[in-house]
Design an enzyme around this catalytic site. Structure first.
Site, PDB file in Angstrom:
ATOM      1  N   SER A 124       0.842  -1.203   0.000  1.00 48.77           N
ATOM      2  CA  SER A 124       0.000   0.000   0.000  1.00 48.77           C
ATOM      3  C   SER A 124       0.869   1.243   0.000  1.00 48.77           C
ATOM      4  O   SER A 124       1.991   1.225   0.538  1.00 48.77           O
ATOM      5  CB  SER A 124      -0.859  -0.021   1.270  1.00 48.77           C
ATOM      6  N   TYR A 148      -1.842  -1.262  10.936  1.00 48.05           N
ATOM      7  CA  TYR A 148      -2.115  -1.769   9.582  1.00 48.05           C
ATOM      8  C   TYR A 148      -0.937  -1.478   8.663  1.00 48.05           C
ATOM      9  O   TYR A 148      -0.411  -2.366   7.981  1.00 48.05           O
ATOM     10  CB  TYR A 148      -3.398  -1.128   9.015  1.00 48.05           C
ATOM     11  N   LYS A 152       2.107  -3.973   6.571  1.00 47.74           N
ATOM     12  CA  LYS A 152       2.557  -3.922   5.162  1.00 47.74           C
ATOM     13  C   LYS A 152       4.071  -3.734   5.090  1.00 47.74           C
ATOM     14  O   LYS A 152       4.756  -4.386   4.300  1.00 47.74           O
ATOM     15  CB  LYS A 152       1.846  -2.780   4.415  1.00 47.74           C
TER      16      LYS A 152
HETATM   17  P1  NAD Z   1     -11.118  -6.728   1.267  1.00 49.90           P
HETATM   18  O1  NAD Z   1     -11.304  -6.734   2.742  1.00 49.90           O
HETATM   19  O2  NAD Z   1     -12.297  -6.428   0.414  1.00 49.90           O
HETATM   20  O3  NAD Z   1     -10.503  -8.135   0.785  1.00 49.90           O
HETATM   21  C1  NAD Z   1      -9.644  -8.901   1.598  1.00 49.90           C
HETATM   22  C2  NAD Z   1     -10.177 -10.323   1.604  1.00 49.90           C
HETATM   23  O4  NAD Z   1      -9.314 -11.136   2.402  1.00 49.90           O
HETATM   24  C3  NAD Z   1     -11.579 -10.442   2.209  1.00 49.90           C
HETATM   25  O5  NAD Z   1     -12.421 -11.142   1.336  1.00 49.90           O
HETATM   26  C4  NAD Z   1     -11.360 -11.212   3.517  1.00 49.90           C
HETATM   27  O6  NAD Z   1     -12.480 -12.026   3.834  1.00 49.90           O
HETATM   28  C5  NAD Z   1     -10.101 -12.004   3.202  1.00 49.90           C
HETATM   29  N1  NAD Z   1      -9.274 -12.372   4.361  1.00 49.90           N
HETATM   30  C6  NAD Z   1      -8.786 -11.572   5.336  1.00 49.90           C
HETATM   31  N2  NAD Z   1      -8.037 -12.284   6.190  1.00 49.90           N
HETATM   32  C7  NAD Z   1      -8.021 -13.562   5.738  1.00 49.90           C
HETATM   33  C8  NAD Z   1      -7.421 -14.761   6.195  1.00 49.90           C
HETATM   34  N3  NAD Z   1      -6.700 -14.805   7.314  1.00 49.90           N
HETATM   35  N4  NAD Z   1      -7.605 -15.886   5.471  1.00 49.90           N
HETATM   36  C9  NAD Z   1      -8.364 -15.885   4.351  1.00 49.90           C
HETATM   37  N5  NAD Z   1      -8.974 -14.780   3.874  1.00 49.90           N
HETATM   38  C10 NAD Z   1      -8.803 -13.627   4.572  1.00 49.90           C
HETATM   39  O7  NAD Z   1      -9.912  -5.726   0.940  1.00 49.90           O
HETATM   40  P2  NAD Z   1      -9.426  -5.133  -0.452  1.00 49.90           P
HETATM   41  O8  NAD Z   1      -9.786  -3.693  -0.479  1.00 49.90           O
HETATM   42  O9  NAD Z   1      -9.838  -6.012  -1.554  1.00 49.90           O
HETATM   43  O10 NAD Z   1      -7.853  -5.214  -0.218  1.00 49.90           O
HETATM   44  C11 NAD Z   1      -7.087  -6.320  -0.658  1.00 49.90           C
HETATM   45  C12 NAD Z   1      -5.652  -6.151  -0.203  1.00 49.90           C
HETATM   46  O11 NAD Z   1      -5.147  -4.929  -0.722  1.00 49.90           O
HETATM   47  C13 NAD Z   1      -5.470  -6.083   1.303  1.00 49.90           C
HETATM   48  O12 NAD Z   1      -4.274  -6.755   1.641  1.00 49.90           O
HETATM   49  C14 NAD Z   1      -5.341  -4.597   1.571  1.00 49.90           C
HETATM   50  O13 NAD Z   1      -4.592  -4.333   2.733  1.00 49.90           O
HETATM   51  C15 NAD Z   1      -4.610  -4.132   0.328  1.00 49.90           C
HETATM   52  N6  NAD Z   1      -4.840  -2.713   0.025  1.00 49.90           N
HETATM   53  C16 NAD Z   1      -6.116  -2.254  -0.123  1.00 49.90           C
HETATM   54  C17 NAD Z   1      -6.326  -0.907  -0.395  1.00 49.90           C
HETATM   55  C18 NAD Z   1      -7.717  -0.355  -0.545  1.00 49.90           C
HETATM   56  O14 NAD Z   1      -7.880   0.853  -0.536  1.00 49.90           O
HETATM   57  N7  NAD Z   1      -8.753  -1.163  -0.707  1.00 49.90           N
HETATM   58  C19 NAD Z   1      -5.228  -0.028  -0.523  1.00 49.90           C
HETATM   59  C20 NAD Z   1      -3.941  -0.550  -0.393  1.00 49.90           C
HETATM   60  C21 NAD Z   1      -3.751  -1.898  -0.116  1.00 49.90           C
HETATM   61  C1  UD1 Z   2      -6.885   5.240   3.806  1.00 47.86           C
HETATM   62  C2  UD1 Z   2      -5.902   4.784   4.843  1.00 47.86           C
HETATM   63  C3  UD1 Z   2      -4.740   4.117   4.141  1.00 47.86           C
HETATM   64  C4  UD1 Z   2      -5.249   2.948   3.332  1.00 47.86           C
HETATM   65  C5  UD1 Z   2      -6.303   3.456   2.352  1.00 47.86           C
HETATM   66  C6  UD1 Z   2      -6.948   2.326   1.615  1.00 47.86           C
HETATM   67  C7  UD1 Z   2      -6.190   6.305   6.720  1.00 47.86           C
HETATM   68  C8  UD1 Z   2      -5.584   7.412   7.506  1.00 47.86           C
HETATM   69  N1  UD1 Z   2      -5.488   5.917   5.644  1.00 47.86           N
HETATM   70  O1  UD1 Z   2      -6.223   6.114   2.898  1.00 47.86           O
HETATM   71  O2  UD1 Z   2      -3.809   3.649   5.086  1.00 47.86           O
HETATM   72  O3  UD1 Z   2      -4.190   2.340   2.606  1.00 47.86           O
HETATM   73  O4  UD1 Z   2      -7.342   4.147   3.066  1.00 47.86           O
HETATM   74  O5  UD1 Z   2      -7.718   1.544   2.460  1.00 47.86           O
HETATM   75  O6  UD1 Z   2      -7.243   5.786   7.060  1.00 47.86           O
HETATM   76  N2  UD1 Z   2     -11.980  11.935   3.576  1.00 47.86           N
HETATM   77  C9  UD1 Z   2     -12.973  12.826   3.892  1.00 47.86           C
HETATM   78  N3  UD1 Z   2     -14.135  12.351   4.434  1.00 47.86           N
HETATM   79  C10 UD1 Z   2     -14.337  11.020   4.681  1.00 47.86           C
HETATM   80  C11 UD1 Z   2     -13.313  10.107   4.347  1.00 47.86           C
HETATM   81  C12 UD1 Z   2     -12.138  10.606   3.814  1.00 47.86           C
HETATM   82  O7  UD1 Z   2     -12.830  14.029   3.690  1.00 47.86           O
HETATM   83  O8  UD1 Z   2     -15.437  10.646   5.180  1.00 47.86           O
HETATM   84  C13 UD1 Z   2     -10.754  12.437   2.929  1.00 47.86           C
HETATM   85  C14 UD1 Z   2      -9.472  12.094   3.658  1.00 47.86           C
HETATM   86  O9  UD1 Z   2      -9.142  13.103   4.575  1.00 47.86           O
HETATM   87  C15 UD1 Z   2      -8.481  12.000   2.480  1.00 47.86           C
HETATM   88  C16 UD1 Z   2      -9.334  11.490   1.317  1.00 47.86           C
HETATM   89  O10 UD1 Z   2     -10.674  11.791   1.674  1.00 47.86           O
HETATM   90  O11 UD1 Z   2      -7.999  13.273   2.140  1.00 47.86           O
HETATM   91  C17 UD1 Z   2      -9.210   9.996   1.084  1.00 47.86           C
HETATM   92  O12 UD1 Z   2      -9.494   9.300   2.300  1.00 47.86           O
HETATM   93  P1  UD1 Z   2      -9.669   7.706   2.342  1.00 47.86           P
HETATM   94  O13 UD1 Z   2     -10.592   7.276   1.276  1.00 47.86           O
HETATM   95  O14 UD1 Z   2      -9.986   7.322   3.748  1.00 47.86           O
HETATM   96  O15 UD1 Z   2      -8.231   7.166   1.934  1.00 47.86           O
HETATM   97  P2  UD1 Z   2      -6.798   7.532   2.581  1.00 47.86           P
HETATM   98  O16 UD1 Z   2      -6.913   8.260   3.851  1.00 47.86           O
HETATM   99  O17 UD1 Z   2      -5.962   8.125   1.502  1.00 47.86           O
END
Ligand code: NAD
Ligand code: UD1
Length: 342
Positions: A124, A148, A152
């Site tokens: 991430s 969290y 990573k």
């Molecule tokens: P998500 O929660 O929708 O998907 C994660 C999946 O993993 C879920 O279906 C959950 O049931 C499963 N899971 C969790 N722990 C498990 C375990 N121990 N065994 C088996 N299954 C398990 O999340 P996502 O948004 O699809 O994110 C996927 C990956 O990407 C994660 O590792 C997350 O940290 C990373 N990531 C997400 C974002 C984002 O904004 N969504 C940003 C950066 C990184």
């Molecule tokens: C967040 C996480 C980051 C994670 C990412 C994806 C935090 C501090 N960071 O990123 O670690 O990898 O999600 O899961 O939680 N905002 C508003 N109102 C809201 C929500 C967000 O104004 O109700 C603003 C935030 O201040 C930011 C932007 O929207 O400027 C994006 O926020 P968000 O979607 O939560 O993502 P990140 O904070 O970038």
């Protein structure tokens, strides 16, 4: 070629399964459904017209995971499974370290036992902490401000140690910026539990009438309009990045890390405008204090992935908002079905 997708029922995992199946890979999903529903996989099959295999297995259960590897001939793994809520990780650090770290250690152990050494890992942009400048390059300093983010960062280090210990490993670590949007069909999308922490699902839930008003966390940042700036990337572009990583890993041994972002920063107000246009409604909002831990601006320098993975994001902010809105308006309650589709 068969790809094991851990966390394949989740938001990014399910979209990646669609792209893998459409590219011709066989897909095996392992997910414990702690943050997802099995229904999503039926929809993946409906979108692609292809089958995939699903095992409801927790990664920390080594015996069950071993059984999956015994039954299936896995060639490479895309590892999404993990817990991802920043706030929750602060209140439940042990749960986050246990699930994310132990789950990955067990996965790697089982992979080694079966001679599988190719893995693509979900990292991430959070690993950049509060960057001194933007756009962010892969060689910027790394830090974490919450458990969290620390999982990573630790896992990236663990993968580096693993590679040092045994050069048979091929590891691609992908640092995602802010994935939003949904599949064009509107059949799959983001389905957060409870009140969303992230901005895109919050906005769509306001637009669909499930939430009253959006709080904008700060309008006094040192950014063009004072609100936070992020690199929003369409989840389908992100998913295609994983298919490219799987292609790359087959011909380029080693350990590599890539930013997956668009390289463009949009503010909270830009996002509100784009969503208002997509759903043809005003999004009511109120300015709130800054959220603890937030940074002013975060966007990628994406040229390394362009050069080495031959990948770049193609979908713009309007398309992200239109697709997210189609999913949200089709399924206001996510996979908690209000429309029967199968
Ligand atoms: P998500 O929660 O929708 O998907 C994660 C999946 O993993 C879920 O279906 C959950 O049931 C499963 N899971 C969790 N722990 C498990 C375990 N121990 N065994 C088996 N299954 C398990 O999340 P996502 O948004 O699809 O994110 C996927 C990956 O990407 C994660 O590792 C997350 O940290 C990373 N990531 C997400 C974002 C984002 O904004 N969504 C940003 C950066 C990184
Ligand atoms: C967040 C996480 C980051 C994670 C990412 C994806 C935090 C501090 N960071 O990123 O670690 O990898 O999600 O899961 O939680 N905002 C508003 N109102 C809201 C929500 C967000 O104004 O109700 C603003 C935030 O201040 C930011 C932007 O929207 O400027 C994006 O926020 P968000 O979607 O939560 O993502 P990140 O904070 O970038």
């Amino acid at each position: 070629m068969t790809i094991l997708v851990t966390g394949g029922a989740g938001y990014i995992g399910s979209h990646t399964c669609v792209e893998l199946l459409n590219t011709g890979y066989d897909v095996v999903v392992v997910d414990n459904l702690c943050n997802s529903k099995e229904e999503v996989l039926h929809r993946v099959k409906k979108i692609t017209g292809k089958e995939l295999k699903f095992y409801k297995v927790d990664l920390v259960n080594k015996a069950e995971l071993t059984e999956v590897f015994r039954k299936e001939k896995i060639d490479a793994v895309i590892h999404f499974a993990g817990l991802k809520a920043v706030g929750e990780s602060v209140s439940k650090p042990l749960e986050y370290y246990y699930n994310n770290i132990t789950g990955t250690l067990i996965l790697c152990e089982v992979m080694m036992e079966f001679g599988v050494y190719n893995i693509v890992f979900s990292s991430s942009a959070t690993v950049y902490g509060n960057p001194a400048t933007v756009p962010i390059r892969e060689d910027f300093p790394l830090s974490a401000t919450n458990p969290y983010g620390r999982t990573k960062l630790m896992l990236e280090e663990i993968f580096r140690d693993l590679y040092q210990s045994d050069r048979r490993w091929n590891i691609v670590m992908l640092r995602y910026f802010n994935p939003i949007g949904a599949h064009k069909t509107g059949l799959i999308g983001e389905d957060p539990k409870g009140i969303p922490n992230n901005i895109a699902p919050y906005i769509t839930q306001v637009a669909v009438g499930k939430l009253d008003i959006l709080g904008v966390f700060g309008d006094d940042y040192d950014t063009p309009d004072g609100s936070g700036v992020r690199d929003y990337i369409h989840v389908v572009d992100l998913s295609i990045g994983h298919v490219k990583a799987i292609e790359h890993i087959q011909h380029n041994p080693g350990i590599v890390v890539y930013n997956l972002g668009t390289g463009k920063g949009y503010s909270v107000f830009d996002l509100i405008k784009a969503f208002s246009k997509a759903c043809r409604k005003d999004i009511p909002y109120v300015i709130k204090p800054r959220r603890v831990g937030d940074i002013a601006a975060c966007y990628a320098e994406p040229s390394l992935a362009r050069k080495e993975l031959h990948w770049s994001a193609q979908r713009d902010l309007d398309e992200m908002c239109e697709d997210a809105w189609r999913w949200q308006s089709n399924y206001p309650n996510g996979y908690q079905n209000d429309k029967e589709i199968l």
